[in-house]
Design a protein around this motif. Structure first.
Motif, short mmCIF file in Angstrom:
data_model
loop_
_atom_site.label_atom_id
_atom_site.label_comp_id
_atom_site.label_asym_id
_atom_site.label_seq_id
_atom_site.Cartn_x
_atom_site.Cartn_y
_atom_site.Cartn_z
N GLU A 18 -52.23 35.46 -91.58
CA GLU A 18 -52.91 36.73 -91.39
C GLU A 18 -54.02 36.48 -90.39
OE1 GLU A 18 -54.14 38.40 -95.07
OE2 GLU A 18 -52.13 38.31 -95.96
N LEU A 19 -53.89 37.05 -89.18
CA LEU A 19 -54.75 36.65 -88.07
C LEU A 19 -55.51 37.83 -87.47
CD1 LEU A 19 -52.14 34.28 -86.39
CD2 LEU A 19 -54.04 33.64 -87.89
N GLU A 20 -56.72 37.54 -87.06
CA GLU A 20 -57.61 38.56 -86.50
C GLU A 20 -57.25 38.87 -85.05
OE1 GLU A 20 -62.37 39.20 -85.44
OE2 GLU A 20 -61.63 37.29 -86.26
N VAL A 21 -57.24 40.15 -84.73
CA VAL A 21 -57.06 40.60 -83.35
C VAL A 21 -58.38 40.40 -82.60
CG1 VAL A 21 -56.55 42.55 -81.85
CG2 VAL A 21 -55.30 42.27 -84.01
N LEU A 22 -58.34 39.71 -81.47
CA LEU A 22 -59.54 39.41 -80.71
C LEU A 22 -59.75 40.34 -79.51
CD1 LEU A 22 -59.12 35.52 -80.59
CD2 LEU A 22 -60.50 36.86 -82.21
N PHE A 32 -48.83 47.13 -73.37
CA PHE A 32 -50.15 46.63 -73.73
C PHE A 32 -50.06 45.15 -74.07
CE2 PHE A 32 -48.27 47.52 -77.78
CZ PHE A 32 -48.93 46.78 -78.76
N SER A 33 -51.20 44.47 -73.97
CA SER A 33 -51.32 43.07 -74.35
C SER A 33 -52.41 42.93 -75.40
CB SER A 33 -51.70 42.21 -73.13
OG SER A 33 -50.68 42.21 -72.16
N PHE A 34 -52.31 41.87 -76.19
CA PHE A 34 -53.35 41.61 -77.18
C PHE A 34 -53.40 40.11 -77.46
CE2 PHE A 34 -49.43 42.58 -79.36
CZ PHE A 34 -49.35 41.70 -80.42
N ARG A 35 -54.57 39.67 -77.90
CA ARG A 35 -54.78 38.27 -78.26
C ARG A 35 -55.22 38.21 -79.72
NH1 ARG A 35 -55.38 34.59 -74.03
NH2 ARG A 35 -56.96 33.33 -75.09
N ILE A 36 -54.75 37.18 -80.43
CA ILE A 36 -55.11 36.98 -81.82
C ILE A 36 -55.64 35.57 -82.02
CG2 ILE A 36 -53.45 38.69 -82.64
CD1 ILE A 36 -51.58 36.42 -83.41
N ARG A 37 -56.36 35.40 -83.09
CA ARG A 37 -56.93 34.09 -83.40
C ARG A 37 -55.82 33.10 -83.71
NH1 ARG A 37 -61.92 33.10 -84.03
NH2 ARG A 37 -62.44 35.29 -84.49
N ARG A 38 -55.92 31.90 -83.16
CA ARG A 38 -54.89 30.89 -83.36
C ARG A 38 -55.23 30.00 -84.55
NH1 ARG A 38 -52.54 26.64 -78.80
NH2 ARG A 38 -51.27 25.38 -80.24
#
Length: 271
Positions: A18-22, A32-38
């Motif tokens: 379960e990862l946070e959207v950054l 669209f693009s998005f980055r999440i916590r690794r």
């Protein structure tokens, strides 16, 4: 009351992070693009994909889809490129995520769009349509790519000019990358094509391969050679099928993780 130890059953391991959207960036009303916590323990090879999604409504099963990781294996965050489908079970909701939200990600990356699945060569072609650009964002930022190949050519075909997400990155931004910037400036070529609007390199990439325009534009000998060229394919099923047949016609042999070859495609996406 007795003094007896009571064993508590271990918590059931979840198959997902379960990862946070950054960060979220909307290129158009369809991309669209998005980055999440690794996660600290998450390891992958550049070009691999992972299952990504959101919890189901009202406690239902999670909705998951395969997404190529668009960041290189050394990046501290994980980036993804996605389409928006208004009535899509996942993307109708995923397109609304904001920084701070949570997404689900599978724990096991996999895939064949990796350097390990190719034999050695002089020139690496990364050919993609639409969001099939995503794995090339990973492979093109991997130092091993520039060590193994003298020339890297990123081909991206889209319908409209606005769909050329990451165009600025491939034409200039990648040159400032602290890890591979100098190598990219010397070795990487970006070749976009557009099918539904006027553009300097119009049409489908397979048509430009067939006509020879692709090679003429780049000042290269016409066609692909098993002696020098290695190719990765990602995108629409129609493009992959047609391009694969073209490569076979030039004598290139499909590879895999078990048996490296001259070109690879991601069969998990094409069925």
């Amino acid at each position: 009351m007795t003094d007896v130890a009571v064993s508590v059953p271990p918590a059931k391991a979840t198959p997902f992070h379960e990862l946070e959207v950054l960060w979220v960036h909307h290129w158009t009303d369809q991309l669209f693009s998005f980055r999440i916590r690794r996660p600290e323990d998450f390891r992958f090879r550049s070009g691999e994909f992972v299952m990504l999604g959101l919890p189901g409504d009202e406690g239902g099963k999670p909705i998951l889809r395969a997404y190529s990781i668009a960041s290189p294996s050394w990046d501290e965050a994980l980036e993804f490129l996605s389409i928006k489908v208004p009535d899509g079970p996942l993307t109708s909701r995923l397109q609304k995520i904001q920084p701070g939200d949570t997404v689900l990600m599978g724990k096991k990356p996999t895939g064949t769009l990796v350097l390990d699945a190719l034999t050695g060569g002089d020139r690496l072609w990364l050919i993609g349509t639409g969001t099939g650009l995503a794995p090339w964002l990973s492979v093109a930022r991997d130092p091993d790519t520039y060590s193994r190949f003298g020339q890297i050519i990123v081909c991206h075909t889209v319908r409209n000019v606005a769909d050329l997400s990451y165009r600025d990155f491939f034409t200039s931004g990648i040159h400032d990358d602290p890890l591979i910037g100098a190598e990219a400036r010397a070795q990487l070529t970006y070749y976009p094509t557009v099918t539904r609007e006027r553009f300097q390199t119009p049409g489908r990439i397979t048509d430009r391969i067939r006509s020879g325009d692709l090679f003429a534009d780049l000042g290269l000998p016409a066609g692909f050679s098993p002696n020098t060229d290695r190719v990765m394919l990602c995108g629409s099923m129609a493009m992959i099928k047609e391009a694969g047949e073209q490569l076979e016609g030039y004598g290139l042999r499909e590879g895999s993780n078990a048996e490296p070859g001259d070109y690879v495609l991601e069969r998990a996406f094409v069925g």
